[in-house]
Design an enzyme around this catalytic site. Sequence first.
Site, mmCIF file in Angstrom:
data_model
loop_
_atom_site.group_PDB
_atom_site.id
_atom_site.type_symbol
_atom_site.label_atom_id
_atom_site.label_comp_id
_atom_site.label_asym_id
_atom_site.label_seq_id
_atom_site.Cartn_x
_atom_site.Cartn_y
_atom_site.Cartn_z
ATOM 1 N N ASN C 68 0.832 -1.204 0.000
ATOM 2 C CA ASN C 68 0.000 0.000 0.000
ATOM 3 C C ASN C 68 0.859 1.243 0.000
ATOM 4 O O ASN C 68 2.010 1.252 0.459
ATOM 5 C CB ASN C 68 -0.964 0.007 1.185
ATOM 6 C CG ASN C 68 -0.363 0.625 2.430
ATOM 7 O OD1 ASN C 68 -0.279 1.857 2.557
ATOM 8 N ND2 ASN C 68 0.103 -0.226 3.342
ATOM 9 N N LEU C 72 -0.989 8.446 4.127
ATOM 10 C CA LEU C 72 -1.546 9.077 5.331
ATOM 11 C C LEU C 72 -2.698 10.043 5.054
ATOM 12 O O LEU C 72 -2.750 11.152 5.603
ATOM 13 C CB LEU C 72 -0.431 9.794 6.118
ATOM 14 C CG LEU C 72 0.552 8.862 6.829
ATOM 15 C CD1 LEU C 72 1.621 9.675 7.558
ATOM 16 C CD2 LEU C 72 -0.159 7.925 7.813
ATOM 17 N N ASN C 126 3.848 6.813 15.219
ATOM 18 C CA ASN C 126 4.200 6.115 13.980
ATOM 19 C C ASN C 126 5.486 6.711 13.419
ATOM 20 O O ASN C 126 5.464 7.741 12.754
ATOM 21 C CB ASN C 126 3.025 6.260 13.005
ATOM 22 C CG ASN C 126 3.319 5.678 11.642
ATOM 23 O OD1 ASN C 126 4.396 5.130 11.400
ATOM 24 N ND2 ASN C 126 2.361 5.810 10.749
ATOM 25 N N CYS C 129 6.335 5.051 8.798
ATOM 26 C CA CYS C 129 5.509 5.037 7.591
ATOM 27 C C CYS C 129 6.385 5.123 6.357
ATOM 28 O O CYS C 129 7.079 6.119 6.145
ATOM 29 C CB CYS C 129 4.511 6.194 7.579
ATOM 30 S SG CYS C 129 3.477 6.128 6.083
ATOM 31 N N LYS C 163 5.647 2.824 17.361
ATOM 32 C CA LYS C 163 5.499 1.815 16.310
ATOM 33 C C LYS C 163 6.788 1.738 15.514
ATOM 34 O O LYS C 163 7.192 2.683 14.832
ATOM 35 C CB LYS C 163 4.337 2.222 15.385
ATOM 36 C CG LYS C 163 4.100 1.288 14.215
ATOM 37 C CD LYS C 163 2.813 0.538 14.351
ATOM 38 C CE LYS C 163 2.472 -0.263 13.128
ATOM 39 N NZ LYS C 163 1.180 0.130 12.556
ATOM 40 N N ASN C 190 5.643 -2.162 11.554
ATOM 41 C CA ASN C 190 4.976 -1.504 10.437
ATOM 42 C C ASN C 190 5.320 -2.283 9.160
ATOM 43 O O ASN C 190 5.948 -3.342 9.226
ATOM 44 C CB ASN C 190 5.452 -0.039 10.326
ATOM 45 C CG ASN C 190 4.345 0.864 9.755
ATOM 46 O OD1 ASN C 190 3.682 0.510 8.787
ATOM 47 N ND2 ASN C 190 4.151 2.028 10.346
ATOM 48 N N GLY C 241 1.638 -7.911 12.269
ATOM 49 C CA GLY C 241 2.231 -8.289 10.994
ATOM 50 C C GLY C 241 1.756 -9.648 10.540
ATOM 51 O O GLY C 241 2.174 -10.670 11.059
#
Lengths: 280, 280, 291, 291
Positions: C68, C72, C126, C129, C163, C190, C241
């Site tokens: 993906n 955000l 996060n 990303c 994360k 992630n 995951g």
Amino acid sequence: MSATLDARVEHGPIVSVERFGHLVELTARLPALASAVRPGQFAQLRCSATTVPLLRRPFSVAWTDGDLCTFVLDEVGVGTRLLAAMQPDAELDALGPLGAGFTVVHEAGHAVCVSGGVGCAPFPLLVRELRRAGVADITVLNGAASAAKLYPPERFQRGDTAVHVAEATDDGSRGRHGRVTDLLDLAPAPAAVYACGPNAMLASLAAALDSIGLTRDTVAEASLEAPMGCGFGTCLGCALPVRRADDEAAWALCCTDGPVMRMRDVDWHELSLLPGADVA
Amino acid sequence: MSATLDARVEHGPIVSVERFGHLVELTARLPALASAVRPGQFAQLRCSATTVPLLRRPFSVAWTDGDLCTFVLDEVGVGTRLLAAMQPDAELDALGPLGAGFTVVHEAGHAVCVSGGVGCAPFPLLVRELRRAGVADITVLNGAASAAKLYPPERFQRGDTAVHVAEATDDGSRGRHGRVTDLLDLAPAPAAVYACGPNAMLASLAAALDSIGLTRDTVAEASLEAPMGCGFGTCLGCALPVRRADDEAAWALCCTDGPVMRMRDVDWHELSLLPGADVA
Amino acid sequence: MRVDLGRGLALPNPVGLASGTAGYGFELRNLIDLDRLGALFTKGTTRLSRSGNAPPRVAETSGGGLLNSIGLQNPGVEWVATQYAPRFAEWRVPVVVNVAGENEADYVHCVRRLEGVAGVAGIELNISCPNIAHGMDFGRDAGAAARLVEAVRAVTVRHVMVKLSPNVTDIAAVARAVQDSGADSVSAVNTYVGMKIHRRSGRPVLPDGTGGLSGPAIQPLALAAVAAVRAAVTIPVVGVGGIVDAASANDFLLVGAQAVQVGTATFVDPNTALHVLQGITALRGAHTVSG
Amino acid sequence: MRVDLGRGLALPNPVGLASGTAGYGFELRNLIDLDRLGALFTKGTTRLSRSGNAPPRVAETSGGGLLNSIGLQNPGVEWVATQYAPRFAEWRVPVVVNVAGENEADYVHCVRRLEGVAGVAGIELNISCPNIAHGMDFGRDAGAAARLVEAVRAVTVRHVMVKLSPNVTDIAAVARAVQDSGADSVSAVNTYVGMKIHRRSGRPVLPDGTGGLSGPAIQPLALAAVAAVRAAVTIPVVGVGGIVDAASANDFLLVGAQAVQVGTATFVDPNTALHVLQGITALRGAHTVSG
Ligand SMILES: Cc1cc2nc3c(=O)[nH]c(=O)nc-3n(C[C@H](O)[C@H](O)[C@H](O)COP(=O)(O)OP(=O)(O)OC[C@H]3O[C@@H](n4cnc5c(N)ncnc54)[C@H](O)[C@@H]3O)c2cc1C
Ligand SMILES: Cc1cc2nc3c(=O)[nH]c(=O)nc-3n(C[C@H](O)[C@H](O)[C@H](O)COP(=O)(O)OP(=O)(O)OC[C@H]3O[C@@H](n4cnc5c(N)ncnc54)[C@H](O)[C@@H]3O)c2cc1C
Ligand SMILES: Cc1cc2nc3c(=O)[nH]c(=O)nc-3n(C[C@H](O)[C@H](O)[C@H](O)COP(=O)(O)O)c2cc1C
Ligand SMILES: Cc1cc2nc3c(=O)[nH]c(=O)nc-3n(C[C@H](O)[C@H](O)[C@H](O)COP(=O)(O)O)c2cc1C
Ligand code: FES
Ligand code: FES
């Protein structure tokens, strides 16, 4: 380096899927495999057209009839479930024959096959070849957890009255109540002992044979299992613990040194410490 | 935030698999979906019991009959091939109904459905609902690459003589030789235009309608495609380029804002620059 | 089954929904009984609203994975604080807001804005990303990660979960660094940086070339990462995951995670997390009886 | 289809068999026509023979992957030089010997021992084995990798390909470092560190806990890694990871790899590399016609 492989990838239609209690018999038209396979050898079967499950699964060739090969399966996980769900006319993708088979003794008096659960699979073919080689008398000791996991006696005998089958189940639902090794008294002084089944059964059989004190020339072989990457000796994934002639510990490859090994070469103690072939 | 979802996961047996040339019609017993779905909505179908292929695939509900739902598939990749190979009695796993459907106009004179290839899928249901809503006359303009990809006219009409079907094929193998948009002259001054098909077809239809100069109240809607992660508005994966009321460029979600959108809201130029829903 | 992660974040049970796979809960509430779950981790939330990347944003890979590149897309922290949090406050499921940014000031702004806001059960930072500029800058550098956590720690009394990115040489080192600078827990992992080629055009499918890989393909990698993190820190670890069922979730608990998050599998079946919860409850029951 | 990788290593075509998935070729020669392939990369070869790790050594993962922990079972470089190389010399397929070690001296010893030995077409320096102690020490540190390559460069005039580890923050940096210190090409990637839990016992399946993940699950990750390496270096890049068919192989060529290696897929079908070769030949034909 092991013997020359005459294995190949072969695709052929399924011609029948039969159920015997919990066991499934899958028969497919695989002429090259049918003509080349020897008792105790196996084929690596693809279980899906996608990449999940990724690897082939190893199965003994249980029977051949002309162009046809029969496999006996126990549905224990995703691969065996997918195979058991295949329909006639679907295409089976087999790579084989693979591995070292049983030593077929010739002209001997009495041979014994010791089968635990789906360990029955290599024996129909072995029994036939032993009889063709002039073995007078064959006893199959067939054990399983319960009646539903016992392969039918007719499948070993195929009408041959020189082949005897004795049965035992852990829960007493058929045959003698107990372990298959408890039946050993029914087969005294065999010229050859062949075994296939769970490691624990094979180990206790090996111990029992030791206490009987077979001579060093008696054939005493077992078909072993290991998780396999390839099945043809290149991944080195299927290591099993053995003792070399000098009693040094070593690894042998289940797929090319085995799956059939001399019972006295296997390091049963080391084997019992491993988590087993079932690594799901 | 979009309208409340009445979607659910439902499992039901396949009752038939029919072939019309290259297209496959899959009918399954899915009572909840059958009773809730409106024309233009879709369901997310699982194509395999394993994790490959991983995601569900979106399909318009083409028809309902009591408890039954019918889907029309074009076999373009792994998922559609697996679905098309399913056998009666196998279980279909559907999540739906999803998305915004077509605006069913009421008591209107003439409605036109423009279908390209497997874009036919939503129209049988839409035609039925339009007729139930009192639309007097319906023309389906049905185009495809070749005769083998043309959905049969009877599947739109279902015996209703107020439903007319005109056909075109790119190769001239059936109907008029040319594009489906070339058939627009057969459907003058419609009260509503509904379209489904490849992006390029929809874009040229939008251009053609612009040049005809439909009024702002004429319903002119298209069902669009985007690769979908979820189908229910949480992954934000299915963005499509639109123009907001203030003419600002924005993204809309194909799965919840669409798949049916007002043609004038879509940014056809931006859309033409994207690689398309087919991302294999 | 209650899991107390410390500093005010207690989950009713160990099964949550992973950031970016459950939005802010509104769509999923219509499909499943969200209030039975252990936590909802929101979509990554930034200082200002973001419209996200150009499509295509998702692409399936043949090996059981999903790539993906959402970029955000989110309404911004102000909207979340004023419009969404009051609704979260009415739910039973704890909502942890996943916060992302391009620099320290972004993160600090968001965390400060959410401070004291009812309905927000905690913060998931996060730093991993792969789909925005500088999205992994913090997650791939233990020193930078530590400084960021320190800055955030200074503006909140809430639970801060960090994360982690798996796209590093030594995830344990990053975990230790954020623990030492005040993180209350870590979640791992992630997505992994991956690529898919569009076979008709010969070019990458995703507009930036790469995206983040998730789904069953990565489960064995995530499991190894979580085991490494578990061995490196004493704070709670949340495993994420490739979970698709109770067994694949339980793997993370077996290697020492206190809780898990279900991500991509929710897209395949929105009920997955509930099935996982049911399954691990049964597994625990079995173990209690047999052990 | 000939691919000249430089410094004496020219492959008849771009499709090779990956190290550790074709042994030293002897078993596979019985199954397929090995001589039609572009190259055979041997099992990792060490200074002394190694008996390998305890079983289980392989475990399939549910997401289309294979975990292995073979532990570099091999007969040692002396045996390879004296017993195997003379047989390689009779084959048409170029045989590149994959060399592994625990320290610089090990590598230098092996490469020196193979210098001038007929039948050895080149060296692949495996600095990325996750299954032995120190196997990845060089692959995870650009400086250490560069020093190793320099040391090896000093003892050979042969083509030295360096096999990169993907378990790093910045694979491009390692690639640049080995290029700058004299590598003739790089191959990417080796396996990813992964784990599987034995569900009956609750413990890791593999004896060391972790193993190396290969197979279709990793293809999108390997592709992103190869694209990053391609952008960072000017020497040839050989793509490896999760190839199962011509399309998944061609992806690597499209992102700029000069050649590919087929690994795990050979286990599933020993003919895979030949199918890949046939398929990409056809694809190239199609592109030539249409382009
Ligand atoms: C030489 C040989 C011959 C065999 N012959 C037969 C036979 O004739 N009939 C039969 O039913 N079974 C036979 N087996 C066992 C059979 O291969 C496994 O039951 C099967 O691989 C399980 O696959 P699964 O996907 O259903 O199970 P899963 O447990 O889902 O498989 C997961 C992984 O573990 C491996 N695995 C699991 N169990 C075994 C096992 N017992 N042995 C080896 N690998 C295992 C699988 O190959 C796979 O890689 C044989 C095994 C070997 C090694
Ligand atoms: C709202 C909607 C309704 C649809 N209705 C129908 C229908 O009724 N009948 C029908 O045959 N097809 C329909 N499609 C297209 C159908 O979903 C795709 O053909 C299908 O997903 C292809 O899957 P595959 O595995 O066979 O192909 P692959 O190309 O192998 O799929 C790879 C990936 O790309 C995606 N993908 C590929 N093509 C499309 C596409 N055209 N649209 C969206 N995603 C795509 C797949 O979902 C998958 O994630 C619809 C699409 C949408 C968005
Ligand atoms: C579509 C999508 C969007 C995501 N968005 C975010 C995000 O905004 N913030 C975040 O921390 N993680 C995000 N993730 C990562 C997931 O939370 C999770 O860490 C990852 O997907 C691995 O878990 P899975 O394999 O179960 O999906 C996203 C994942 C997906 C698939
Ligand atoms: C069983 C097995 C053994 C391997 N042994 C080695 C090795 O000895 N040396 C090496 O450099 N790579 C080794 N590899 C890694 C492969 O060469 C390859 O880099 C990796 O498997 C990714 O490719 P694939 O997904 O096509 O298998 C091995 C891989 C497997 C599966
Ligand atoms: S299974 Fe690969 S060597 Fe035996
Ligand atoms: S497909 Fe997930 S938001 Fe539309």
